[in-house]
Design a protein around this motif. Structure first.
Motif, short mmCIF file in Angstrom:
data_model
loop_
_atom_site.label_atom_id
_atom_site.label_comp_id
_atom_site.label_asym_id
_atom_site.label_seq_id
_atom_site.Cartn_x
_atom_site.Cartn_y
_atom_site.Cartn_z
N THR A 1 46.71 56.36 53.92
CA THR A 1 46.18 57.61 53.36
C THR A 1 47.15 58.78 53.55
OG1 THR A 1 44.96 58.09 55.40
CG2 THR A 1 43.80 56.86 53.68
N ASP A 2 48.01 58.69 54.54
CA ASP A 2 49.02 59.74 54.75
C ASP A 2 50.27 59.51 53.91
OD1 ASP A 2 47.45 61.04 56.69
OD2 ASP A 2 48.16 59.66 58.25
N LEU A 3 50.43 58.31 53.38
CA LEU A 3 51.65 57.97 52.63
C LEU A 3 51.51 58.19 51.13
CD1 LEU A 3 52.55 54.64 54.49
CD2 LEU A 3 53.73 56.84 54.71
N VAL A 4 50.27 58.25 50.63
CA VAL A 4 50.06 58.38 49.18
C VAL A 4 49.34 59.69 48.88
CG1 VAL A 4 50.00 55.88 48.90
CG2 VAL A 4 47.85 57.12 49.20
N GLU A 5 49.64 60.24 47.70
CA GLU A 5 48.99 61.48 47.29
C GLU A 5 47.58 61.24 46.79
OE1 GLU A 5 51.27 63.55 44.40
OE2 GLU A 5 52.86 64.13 45.81
N HIS A 6 47.40 60.12 46.09
CA HIS A 6 46.08 59.76 45.57
C HIS A 6 45.81 58.30 45.91
CE1 HIS A 6 45.45 63.39 43.06
NE2 HIS A 6 46.75 63.34 42.90
N LEU A 7 44.62 58.04 46.42
CA LEU A 7 44.19 56.68 46.70
C LEU A 7 42.93 56.40 45.90
CD1 LEU A 7 44.22 53.99 48.26
CD2 LEU A 7 42.98 55.15 50.11
N VAL A 8 43.01 55.40 45.03
CA VAL A 8 41.86 55.00 44.22
C VAL A 8 41.55 53.55 44.58
CG1 VAL A 8 40.94 54.73 41.89
CG2 VAL A 8 42.63 56.53 42.38
N THR A 9 40.31 53.28 44.96
CA THR A 9 39.94 51.93 45.37
C THR A 9 38.74 51.43 44.57
OG1 THR A 9 38.46 52.69 47.13
CG2 THR A 9 40.78 52.33 47.73
N ALA A 10 38.62 50.11 44.52
CA ALA A 10 37.48 49.45 43.91
C ALA A 10 37.27 48.13 44.64
CB ALA A 10 37.71 49.22 42.42
N GLU A 11 36.08 47.61 44.57
CA GLU A 11 35.78 46.36 45.27
C GLU A 11 36.36 45.16 44.51
OE1 GLU A 11 34.23 46.12 48.20
OE2 GLU A 11 33.97 48.31 48.30
N GLN A 12 36.90 44.21 45.25
CA GLN A 12 37.34 42.97 44.63
C GLN A 12 36.13 42.25 44.04
OE1 GLN A 12 39.32 40.50 47.46
NE2 GLN A 12 41.22 41.68 47.47
N PRO A 13 36.22 41.78 42.80
CA PRO A 13 35.11 40.99 42.25
C PRO A 13 35.06 39.61 42.90
CG PRO A 13 36.97 40.98 40.75
CD PRO A 13 37.34 41.92 41.86
N ARG A 14 33.92 38.97 42.78
CA ARG A 14 33.75 37.64 43.35
C ARG A 14 33.51 36.63 42.24
NH1 ARG A 14 29.95 38.52 48.76
NH2 ARG A 14 31.27 40.13 49.75
N ARG A 15 34.17 35.47 42.38
CA ARG A 15 33.98 34.37 41.43
C ARG A 15 33.52 33.14 42.19
NH1 ARG A 15 39.11 32.82 39.39
NH2 ARG A 15 38.16 31.60 37.75
N SER A 16 32.47 32.53 41.72
CA SER A 16 31.97 31.33 42.37
C SER A 16 32.88 30.15 42.06
CB SER A 16 30.55 31.02 41.89
OG SER A 16 30.56 30.66 40.52
N MET A 17 32.79 29.11 42.89
CA MET A 17 33.56 27.90 42.63
C MET A 17 33.14 27.27 41.32
SD MET A 17 35.99 25.94 43.40
CE MET A 17 36.39 26.53 45.04
N ALA A 18 31.85 27.35 40.99
CA ALA A 18 31.38 26.79 39.71
C ALA A 18 32.04 27.52 38.54
CB ALA A 18 29.86 26.90 39.62
N ARG A 19 32.16 28.83 38.66
CA ARG A 19 32.81 29.60 37.59
C ARG A 19 34.29 29.23 37.49
NH1 ARG A 19 32.04 34.47 34.81
NH2 ARG A 19 33.72 34.57 33.27
N ARG A 20 34.95 29.06 38.62
CA ARG A 20 36.36 28.69 38.60
C ARG A 20 36.56 27.33 37.93
NH1 ARG A 20 39.33 29.41 44.24
NH2 ARG A 20 41.05 28.78 42.89
N LEU A 21 35.66 26.39 38.19
CA LEU A 21 35.77 25.08 37.58
C LEU A 21 35.55 25.15 36.07
CD1 LEU A 21 33.94 22.90 40.26
CD2 LEU A 21 36.40 22.92 39.74
N ARG A 22 34.60 25.98 35.64
CA ARG A 22 34.38 26.15 34.20
C ARG A 22 35.62 26.76 33.54
NH1 ARG A 22 29.29 28.13 35.73
NH2 ARG A 22 29.91 30.26 35.23
N ASP A 23 36.19 27.76 34.21
CA ASP A 23 37.36 28.42 33.66
C ASP A 23 38.57 27.48 33.58
OD1 ASP A 23 35.98 30.79 33.38
OD2 ASP A 23 36.64 31.62 35.30
N LEU A 24 38.59 26.50 34.46
CA LEU A 24 39.72 25.57 34.47
C LEU A 24 39.86 24.86 33.13
CD1 LEU A 24 41.92 24.26 36.32
CD2 LEU A 24 40.24 22.48 36.85
N VAL A 25 38.71 24.56 32.50
CA VAL A 25 38.74 23.79 31.24
C VAL A 25 38.38 24.63 30.02
CG1 VAL A 25 38.23 21.63 32.41
CG2 VAL A 25 36.34 23.04 31.60
#
Length: 415
Positions: A53-77
């Motif tokens: 926070t001392d090194l940057v002028e602006h800090l913008v954050t957001a939460e990492q999204p979550r993907r289930s293993m089932a979704r990852r497997l669907r995306d694989l194909v």
């Protein structure tokens, strides 16, 4: 310059590869540039009160999204996109970034790792293109997945992993090429990675900006407390322990190398130090000659009091920060050649290299049985790291990419 960095996780505390690189780049760049940071927060990340926070002028954050293993497997194909392109994308997070970019246009947009590429593509689609876009490739991801495939395909029990890596290699090649052709310049951490990236974008200005080490934070003269609670020899391997190359390395050493060391009657103990141990490592917890620590506050004490650092990596890409840290702490290192890939080292000069279980065990025994040889190897490794891999020597190579002159540089230019 006004630089906006996009990072896949908050770069503090700097305890593993991505956060170590990102924090030290931010720390170095902040001396000469005005920085803004868009960072995705993993569970437990708490930016308030950190040095970032001392090194940057602006800090913008957001939460990492979550993907289930089932979704990852669907995306694989079901999608041509690689897993890494889907891992952190979230439309709400993108809206936050887009609003910030429109309100505070940067001179340079710096993409830290391929996971943040979807946010770049979103900005370009929305008509937001900063004057200079730089991609910092923490790994040449196509090369990393190809190596994982080649390592797994040789072992029938890992053929499912080999199939996954084969699919991801094909998807990553297309996606990585698209990313490289959408930016103005790129940084690679090693010559091997640079060659892979050049094969996809031959005309792209590219610099070799290796991983480094904070020499003040890894000072072998510091009186670190001993975390081991037992006499040696203590052999240590560090890293994020749900990363597949680290998991495979730990299992290979535990199953194929450590039993050979026991024949020497030295009584070695293998320490696996790092956050998020994968379930595949669970079977090692019952072994009296192995300790899996999980997350630790700092790895320096484990390095400082180790008799030997081992890097038995069989797959992976980029360059290994763990090796730099061990050498900075003036510890003797035994590594596979792939583990030391990207560093201009010689076997027996800065570290010891071996690729078979028998040879790896022999190199470990040689150093454990001859402390004077181990100390000399450690001394030369320490001198090598301090001469070439302090971050203050590395940051200028990255800064060359911010200029439209497209000056090329590399680690070899400094040696």
């Amino acid at each position: 310059m006004k630089i906006l960095l996009l990072t896949p996780q908050f770069p503090y505390p700097p305890h593993q590869g991505t956060t170590l690189r990102n924090f030290n780049l931010i720390k170095g760049l902040a001396r000469r540039h005005r920085l803004r940071l868009f960072s995705l927060l993993a569970p437990g990340d708490a930016p308030a009160g950190t040095p970032v926070t001392d090194l940057v002028e602006h800090l913008v954050t957001a939460e990492q999204p979550r993907r289930s293993m089932a979704r990852r497997l669907r995306d694989l194909v079901s999608t041509p996109l690689p897993d890494m392109a889907l891992r952190l994308w979230d439309p709400r997070n993108f809206d936050t970034l887009l609003e910030h970019c429109r309100a505070h246009p940067p001179d340079v947009l710096q993409i830290e790792a391929i996971e943040m590429a979807p946010y770049l593509f979103g900005l370009l689609a929305a008509g937001v293109r900063p004057p200079r876009i730089v991609y910092d490739a923490h790994n040449a991801e196509t090369l990393l997945q190809r190596r994982a495939f080649l390592a797994d395909v040789r072992r029938p029990r890992r053929w499912v992993g080999a199939v996954y890596s084969a699919i991801q290699t094909l998807k990553l090649r297309r996606y990585e090429r698209r990313l490289l052709r959408s930016v103005d310049a790129a940084a690679a951490v090693s010559e091997a990675d640079a060659a892979e990236l050049r094969s996809m974008a031959p005309d792209l200005p590219l610099a070799i900006v290796p991983n480094g080490v904070d020499l003040s934070a890894y000072d072998p003269r510091h009186p670190y407390p001993n975390p081991y609670g037992r006499s040696g020899p203590n052999l240590v391997f560090t890293g994020k322990m749900d990363f597949r190359p680290n998991v495979d390395a730990a299992l290979w050493f535990a199953d194929r190398v450590l039993p050979l060391l026991h024949a020497s009657n030295l009584g070695p103990h293998f320490w696996i130090v790092g956050k998020s141990p994968h379930p595949r490592l669970r079977r090692l917890r019952n072994r009296p000659d192995i300790t899996i620590t999980g997350a630790v506050p700092d790895i320096q004490p484990y390095l400082a009091h180790a008799d030997l650092f081992v890097a038995p990596l069989l797959a992976g890409g980029g360059t290994r920060l763990k090796i730099l840290e061990a050498m900075a702490m003036q510890k003797p290192v035994v590594s596979t050649r792939l583990g030391a890939d990207g560093f201009p080292v010689q076997d027996g000069v800065q570290l010891a290299l071996a690729d078979t279980p028998a040879r790896f065990a022999a190199r470990c025994l040689e150093l454990l049985q001859h402390p004077e040889r181990a100390a000399e190897l450690a001394r030369r490794g320490h001198a090598f790291v301090t001469a070439h891999y302090g971050w203050e020597k590395i940051i200028p190579g990255l800064e060359t990419l911010y200029s439209s002159n497209d000056t090329l540089t590399g680690a070899s230019d400094r040696r």
